[in-house]
Design a protein around this motif. Sequence first.
Motif, short mmCIF file in Angstrom:
data_model
loop_
_atom_site.label_atom_id
_atom_site.label_comp_id
_atom_site.label_asym_id
_atom_site.label_seq_id
_atom_site.Cartn_x
_atom_site.Cartn_y
_atom_site.Cartn_z
N ARG A 104 -38.40 15.80 -10.60
CA ARG A 104 -39.46 14.78 -10.60
C ARG A 104 -38.94 13.49 -11.20
O ARG A 104 -39.16 12.41 -10.65
CB ARG A 104 -40.68 15.29 -11.37
N CYS A 105 -38.23 13.57 -12.31
CA CYS A 105 -37.68 12.36 -12.94
C CYS A 105 -36.66 11.69 -12.02
O CYS A 105 -36.64 10.47 -11.90
CB CYS A 105 -37.04 12.69 -14.28
N ARG A 106 -35.84 12.49 -11.36
CA ARG A 106 -34.86 11.92 -10.43
C ARG A 106 -35.55 11.14 -9.32
O ARG A 106 -35.15 10.03 -8.98
CB ARG A 106 -33.99 13.03 -9.82
N GLN A 107 -36.60 11.71 -8.76
CA GLN A 107 -37.31 11.04 -7.67
C GLN A 107 -37.98 9.76 -8.16
O GLN A 107 -37.91 8.72 -7.50
CB GLN A 107 -38.34 11.96 -7.04
N ILE A 108 -38.61 9.82 -9.32
CA ILE A 108 -39.28 8.63 -9.86
C ILE A 108 -38.27 7.53 -10.14
O ILE A 108 -38.50 6.36 -9.83
CB ILE A 108 -40.09 8.99 -11.11
N MET A 109 -37.13 7.89 -10.73
CA MET A 109 -36.09 6.89 -10.99
C MET A 109 -35.55 6.31 -9.69
O MET A 109 -35.37 5.09 -9.58
CB MET A 109 -34.97 7.48 -11.84
N ALA A 110 -35.31 7.16 -8.70
CA ALA A 110 -34.78 6.67 -7.41
C ALA A 110 -35.78 5.73 -6.73
O ALA A 110 -35.38 4.72 -6.15
CB ALA A 110 -34.45 7.85 -6.50
N ASP A 111 -37.07 6.04 -6.83
CA ASP A 111 -38.09 5.21 -6.21
C ASP A 111 -38.23 3.85 -6.90
O ASP A 111 -38.44 2.84 -6.24
CB ASP A 111 -39.46 5.90 -6.25
N ASN A 112 -38.16 3.85 -8.22
CA ASN A 112 -38.46 2.65 -8.98
C ASN A 112 -37.26 1.87 -9.50
O ASN A 112 -37.36 0.67 -9.73
CB ASN A 112 -39.37 3.01 -10.16
N LEU A 135 -29.49 12.47 -6.43
CA LEU A 135 -30.56 12.80 -5.50
C LEU A 135 -30.13 12.43 -4.08
O LEU A 135 -30.71 11.54 -3.45
CB LEU A 135 -31.83 12.02 -5.91
N PRO A 136 -29.10 13.12 -3.56
CA PRO A 136 -28.64 12.79 -2.21
C PRO A 136 -29.71 13.12 -1.18
O PRO A 136 -30.51 14.04 -1.37
CB PRO A 136 -27.40 13.67 -2.04
N LEU A 137 -29.74 12.34 -0.15
CA LEU A 137 -30.70 12.52 0.94
C LEU A 137 -32.13 12.55 0.44
O LEU A 137 -32.97 13.28 0.93
CB LEU A 137 -30.38 13.82 1.72
N ASN A 138 -32.40 11.71 -0.57
CA ASN A 138 -33.73 11.70 -1.17
C ASN A 138 -34.78 11.11 -0.24
O ASN A 138 -34.48 10.36 0.68
CB ASN A 138 -33.71 10.93 -2.49
N PHE A 139 -36.01 11.49 -0.48
CA PHE A 139 -37.16 10.90 0.20
C PHE A 139 -37.31 9.48 -0.30
O PHE A 139 -37.33 9.24 -1.51
CB PHE A 139 -38.42 11.72 -0.13
N ASP A 140 -37.41 8.52 0.58
CA ASP A 140 -37.52 7.11 0.20
C ASP A 140 -39.00 6.70 0.30
O ASP A 140 -39.47 6.24 1.34
CB ASP A 140 -36.64 6.25 1.09
#
Length: 146
Positions: A104-112, A135-140
């Motif tokens: 969850r933290c990885r996704q939030i950091m990648a998004d913001n 977070l390779p191939l993350n949801f953008d």
Amino acid sequence: MSADQHIAGQPLSIIEQELVAFAAHSIDEVTDAHVGGDGVHTMGAAVLDASGAMYPGVNFYHFTGGPCAELVALGSARANGAYDPQVIVAVGNEGRGIKNPCGRCRQIMADNYPWIRVIVVQPEGPRTVSINALLPLNFDWNAEQA
């Protein structure tokens, strides 16, 4: 991250080593866990912004998914005027060392903060890596809003 996983990263700079120490000091000063026991505040984090300022945060455990220390540190940084976080780290209380961020933290950091670097544990020791490497191939999420 298991011992067989490896993400290329960079050795920690002096300021990044200081960030780790700052995060550890921050949680050790306020942890409510007994030695070897559980508590509500057992993880600390710290953010380094572009000006060189450091901002602490601690987790707030709750079975419903209370905020992780990294998210609290990012909020603390923003509340204090930091708009350009560069590096983040999380550590466990009682000298448990650096802890890699949850999904969850990885996704939030990648998004913001897609430029942010994260201090993680690698087989060769602590390294700093880009959030995108974690977070390779993350949801953008941002691209989906367009």
